[in-house]
Design a protein around this motif. Structure first.
Motif, short mmCIF file in Angstrom:
data_model
loop_
_atom_site.label_atom_id
_atom_site.label_comp_id
_atom_site.label_asym_id
_atom_site.label_seq_id
_atom_site.Cartn_x
_atom_site.Cartn_y
_atom_site.Cartn_z
N TYR A 36 25.27 34.20 4.62
CA TYR A 36 24.18 34.02 3.96
C TYR A 36 23.84 35.53 3.32
O TYR A 36 24.28 36.53 3.76
CB TYR A 36 23.25 33.68 4.85
CG TYR A 36 23.12 32.36 5.19
CD1 TYR A 36 24.08 31.92 6.50
CD2 TYR A 36 22.38 31.29 4.65
CE1 TYR A 36 23.87 30.41 6.73
CE2 TYR A 36 22.39 29.98 5.16
CZ TYR A 36 23.03 29.73 6.16
OH TYR A 36 23.19 28.27 6.51
N GLN A 37 23.12 35.36 2.17
CA GLN A 37 22.71 36.48 1.42
C GLN A 37 21.35 36.49 1.42
O GLN A 37 20.74 35.39 1.26
CB GLN A 37 23.03 36.28 0.18
CG GLN A 37 22.56 37.41 -0.97
CD GLN A 37 23.01 37.28 -2.52
OE1 GLN A 37 22.62 36.11 -3.00
NE2 GLN A 37 23.90 38.07 -3.23
N GLN A 38 20.49 37.62 2.00
CA GLN A 38 18.93 37.83 1.89
C GLN A 38 18.39 38.95 1.05
O GLN A 38 19.00 40.06 1.37
CB GLN A 38 18.69 37.86 3.38
CG GLN A 38 17.16 37.82 3.66
CD GLN A 38 16.80 37.60 5.13
OE1 GLN A 38 17.61 38.20 6.01
NE2 GLN A 38 15.74 37.01 5.36
N PRO A 44 17.30 33.62 4.02
CA PRO A 44 18.69 33.89 3.67
C PRO A 44 19.18 32.59 2.93
O PRO A 44 18.75 31.39 3.03
CB PRO A 44 19.32 33.74 5.19
CG PRO A 44 18.20 33.87 6.14
CD PRO A 44 16.91 33.32 5.53
N TYR A 88 23.71 41.00 3.81
CA TYR A 88 24.46 39.67 4.20
C TYR A 88 24.68 39.57 5.51
O TYR A 88 24.87 40.43 6.13
CB TYR A 88 25.78 40.23 3.31
CG TYR A 88 25.89 39.99 1.90
CD1 TYR A 88 25.18 41.35 1.25
CD2 TYR A 88 26.15 38.87 1.29
CE1 TYR A 88 25.12 41.45 -0.07
CE2 TYR A 88 25.91 39.05 -0.29
CZ TYR A 88 25.58 40.27 -0.65
OH TYR A 88 25.30 40.17 -2.22
N GLY A 107 23.90 41.75 10.30
CA GLY A 107 23.74 42.00 9.10
C GLY A 107 24.35 43.11 8.24
O GLY A 107 24.68 44.22 9.21
N GLN B 37 13.23 36.05 12.86
CA GLN B 37 14.11 37.19 12.46
C GLN B 37 13.18 38.53 12.54
O GLN B 37 12.25 38.78 11.77
CB GLN B 37 14.39 37.02 11.04
CG GLN B 37 15.55 38.20 10.62
CD GLN B 37 15.82 38.28 9.15
OE1 GLN B 37 15.45 37.08 8.35
NE2 GLN B 37 16.93 38.64 8.66
#
Lengths: 114, 111
Positions: A36-38, A44, A88, A107, B37
């Motif tokens: 996942y890209q955030q 994400p 990522y 991450g 998160q």
């Protein structure tokens, strides 16, 4: 208990270079490995994913390499661009019937410089 | 096609209060999962709903509860808020267990 370990924590790459992020997992029952890209302030976004029956998957500039025996997988970003600057996350899950929970790595903050 | 939508986007609550967060899944998706998160961390799984039932639960106390409605939308409730509950709460929807799509999250600040 951290079941997915991700490295490095941060990464600086020049424009046009290759970004490489590594993950290792412990649970051999995992059978789905997405990346996942955030971006800051966003959720994400699924980038690319692989199942353990293949060793490599490529989508555009993004490639996942998977080593089942070593329980490791990695993301390669070819020709890295400033727009790739983001955090990522690798993840892993066991697909069982309906949807299954994702276990995320910690991450990697990627910065692509000009 | 609207993706996963969450509301509100930001929320400030006082310790001890209760909060409800809402999520509408992507069209065609029937499973909703919630994640917490913390700043600088990866998302942590809270629980997952399918067919209006909690199917899986992560390592979160009973103060965290949820609900899924017949239209597949979902709510996350947190009671007796603690300062440590401050985080980005993410909702993810999926259909086959693959390709979970995340919303943009609700930023909860507990003061």
């Amino acid at each position: 208990q951290q079941q997915v370990k991700q490295s490095p924590q941060s990464l600086i790459v020049q424009k046009g270079g290759i970004s490489i992020i590594n993950c290792a997992y412990e649970n051999t029952a995992f059978d789905y490995f997405p990346w996942y890209q955030q971006f800051p302030g966003k959720g994400p976004a699924l980038l690319i994913a692989i199942r353990p029956d293949v060793s490599e998957k490529k989508e555009g500039r993004f490639t996942i390499s998977f080593n089942k025996s070593a329980k490791q997988f990695s993301l390669h970003i070819m020709d890295s661009q400033p727009g790739d600057s983001a955090t990522y996350f690798c993840a892993a899950s066991k697909i069982s019937g309906t949807a299954s929970k994702l276990t995320f790595g910690t991450g990697t903050r990627l910065q692509v410089t000009l | 096609d609207a993706g996963v939508t969450q509301s509100p986007t930001h929320l400030i609550k006082t310790r001890g209060q209760q909060v409800t967060l809402r999520c509408s899944p992507k069209s065609g998706h029937d499973t909703v999962s919630w994640y917490q998160q913390a700043l600088g961390q990866g998302p942590q799984f809270i629980f997952q709903y399918y067919e209006e039932e909690e199917r899986q639960r992560g390592n979160f106390p009973d103060r965290f509860s949820g609900h899924q409605f017949p239209n597949y939308s979902s709510e996350l409730n947190v009671n007796a808020l603690l300062l440590g509950d401050s985080a980005l709460y993410l909702c993810a929807s999926s259909w086959t267990g693959l390709m979970a799509f995340f919303g943009q999250g609700t930023r909860l600040t507990v003061v």
